[in-house]
Design a protein around this motif. Structure first.
Motif, PDB file in Angstrom:
ATOM      1  N   LYS A   5       0.861  -1.177   0.000  1.00 19.51           N
ATOM      2  CA  LYS A   5       0.000   0.000   0.000  1.00 19.51           C
ATOM      3  C   LYS A   5       0.897   1.226   0.000  1.00 19.51           C
ATOM      4  CE  LYS A   5      -1.897   1.469   3.912  1.00 19.51           C
ATOM      5  NZ  LYS A   5      -1.462   2.881   3.934  1.00 19.51           N
ATOM      6  N   ARG A   6       0.667   2.096  -0.923  1.00 18.99           N
ATOM      7  CA  ARG A   6       1.474   3.307  -0.974  1.00 18.99           C
ATOM      8  C   ARG A   6       1.150   4.185   0.239  1.00 18.99           C
ATOM      9  NH1 ARG A   6       3.762   4.792  -5.620  1.00 18.99           N
ATOM     10  NH2 ARG A   6       2.163   3.737  -6.827  1.00 18.99           N
ATOM     11  N   ASN A   7       2.153   4.788   0.820  1.00 17.21           N
ATOM     12  CA  ASN A   7       1.908   5.680   1.956  1.00 17.21           C
ATOM     13  C   ASN A   7       0.976   6.811   1.522  1.00 17.21           C
ATOM     14  OD1 ASN A   7       3.519   4.221   3.695  1.00 17.21           O
ATOM     15  ND2 ASN A   7       5.364   5.412   3.248  1.00 17.21           N
ATOM     16  N   GLY A   8      -0.023   7.089   2.341  1.00 22.65           N
ATOM     17  CA  GLY A   8      -0.979   8.131   2.010  1.00 22.65           C
ATOM     18  C   GLY A   8      -2.165   7.626   1.221  1.00 22.65           C
ATOM     19  N   HIS A  13      -2.410  -3.436  -2.934  1.00 22.72           N
ATOM     20  CA  HIS A  13      -2.134  -4.123  -4.204  1.00 22.72           C
ATOM     21  C   HIS A  13      -1.393  -5.418  -3.904  1.00 22.72           C
ATOM     22  CE1 HIS A  13      -3.046  -0.392  -6.412  1.00 22.72           C
ATOM     23  NE2 HIS A  13      -2.520   0.180  -5.348  1.00 22.72           N
ATOM     24  N   TRP A  14      -1.600  -6.427  -4.728  1.00 20.94           N
ATOM     25  CA  TRP A  14      -0.875  -7.693  -4.543  1.00 20.94           C
ATOM     26  C   TRP A  14      -0.404  -8.298  -5.857  1.00 20.94           C
ATOM     27  CZ3 TRP A  14      -5.969  -6.782  -3.938  1.00 20.94           C
ATOM     28  CH2 TRP A  14      -6.879  -7.565  -4.647  1.00 20.94           C
ATOM     29  N   CYS A  15      -0.693  -7.652  -6.968  1.00 20.82           N
ATOM     30  CA  CYS A  15      -0.181  -8.123  -8.264  1.00 20.82           C
ATOM     31  C   CYS A  15       0.983  -7.221  -8.661  1.00 20.82           C
ATOM     32  CB  CYS A  15      -1.260  -8.026  -9.344  1.00 20.82           C
ATOM     33  SG  CYS A  15      -2.733  -8.996  -8.976  1.00 20.82           S
ATOM     34  N   THR A  16       2.149  -7.839  -8.879  1.00 24.62           N
ATOM     35  CA  THR A  16       3.308  -7.008  -9.226  1.00 24.62           C
ATOM     36  C   THR A  16       3.162  -6.380 -10.600  1.00 24.62           C
ATOM     37  OG1 THR A  16       4.503  -8.914 -10.086  1.00 24.62           O
ATOM     38  CG2 THR A  16       4.846  -8.375  -7.772  1.00 24.62           C
ATOM     39  N   ASN A  17       2.239  -6.906 -11.415  1.00 20.63           N
ATOM     40  CA  ASN A  17       2.027  -6.317 -12.739  1.00 20.63           C
ATOM     41  C   ASN A  17       0.879  -5.303 -12.744  1.00 20.63           C
ATOM     42  OD1 ASN A  17       0.366  -8.610 -12.314  1.00 20.63           O
ATOM     43  ND2 ASN A  17       0.041  -8.889 -14.498  1.00 20.63           N
ATOM     44  N   SER A  19      -0.710  -1.737 -12.652  1.00 17.87           N
ATOM     45  CA  SER A  19      -0.125  -0.458 -13.092  1.00 17.87           C
ATOM     46  C   SER A  19       0.121   0.480 -11.915  1.00 17.87           C
ATOM     47  CB  SER A  19      -1.028   0.202 -14.139  1.00 17.87           C
ATOM     48  OG  SER A  19      -2.303   0.455 -13.605  1.00 17.87           O
ATOM     49  N   ASN A  20      -0.525   0.190 -10.784  1.00 21.26           N
ATOM     50  CA  ASN A  20      -0.339   1.035  -9.599  1.00 21.26           C
ATOM     51  C   ASN A  20       0.497   0.365  -8.516  1.00 21.26           C
ATOM     52  OD1 ASN A  20      -1.958   3.348 -10.398  1.00 21.26           O
ATOM     53  ND2 ASN A  20      -3.696   1.949 -10.289  1.00 21.26           N
ATOM     54  N   TRP A  21       1.159  -0.743  -8.829  1.00 28.00           N
ATOM     55  CA  TRP A  21       1.985  -1.464  -7.852  1.00 28.00           C
ATOM     56  C   TRP A  21       3.037  -0.519  -7.275  1.00 28.00           C
ATOM     57  CZ3 TRP A  21       2.064  -5.568  -4.926  1.00 28.00           C
ATOM     58  CH2 TRP A  21       3.278  -6.131  -4.490  1.00 28.00           C
ATOM     59  N   PRO A  22       3.032  -0.289  -5.965  1.00 27.12           N
ATOM     60  CA  PRO A  22       3.991   0.653  -5.376  1.00 27.12           C
ATOM     61  C   PRO A  22       5.418   0.085  -5.383  1.00 27.12           C
ATOM     62  CG  PRO A  22       2.108   0.224  -3.897  1.00 27.12           C
ATOM     63  CD  PRO A  22       2.100  -0.829  -4.952  1.00 27.12           C
ATOM     64  N   LYS A  23       6.351   0.865  -5.873  1.00 23.92           N
ATOM     65  CA  LYS A  23       7.748   0.418  -5.917  1.00 23.92           C
ATOM     66  C   LYS A  23       8.592   1.167  -4.892  1.00 23.92           C
ATOM     67  CE  LYS A  23       7.949  -1.193 -10.687  1.00 23.92           C
ATOM     68  NZ  LYS A  23       6.660  -0.771 -11.259  1.00 23.92           N
TER      69      LYS A  23
END
Ligand SMILES: [Zn+2]
Length: 53
Positions: A5-8, A13-17, A19-23
């Motif tokens: 989960k992106r901070n904020g 998300h749980w799929c690495t593919n 489009s919003n997967w936090p890196k």
């Protein structure tokens, strides 16, 4: 499977593919989060058998 989960944000998300997967700048869990929302795109990928973890 890992959840991120992106901070904020409240969306997990749980799929690495996804489009919003936090890196960067994210929180992670190894189990299904009890709170927050689940990403619609990740759910769609899972249903389609297209979720990469
Ligand atoms: Zn997602």
């Amino acid at each position: 499977m890992a959840y991120r989960k992106r901070n904020g944000s409240d969306t997990w998300h749980w799929c690495t593919n996804c489009s919003n997967w936090p890196k960067s700048d994210y929180d992670s869990r190894s189990t299904k989060p009890a709170s927050g929302e689940l990403c619609n795109e990740c759910q769609g990928k899972e249903k389609a058998g297209n979720c990469k973890s």
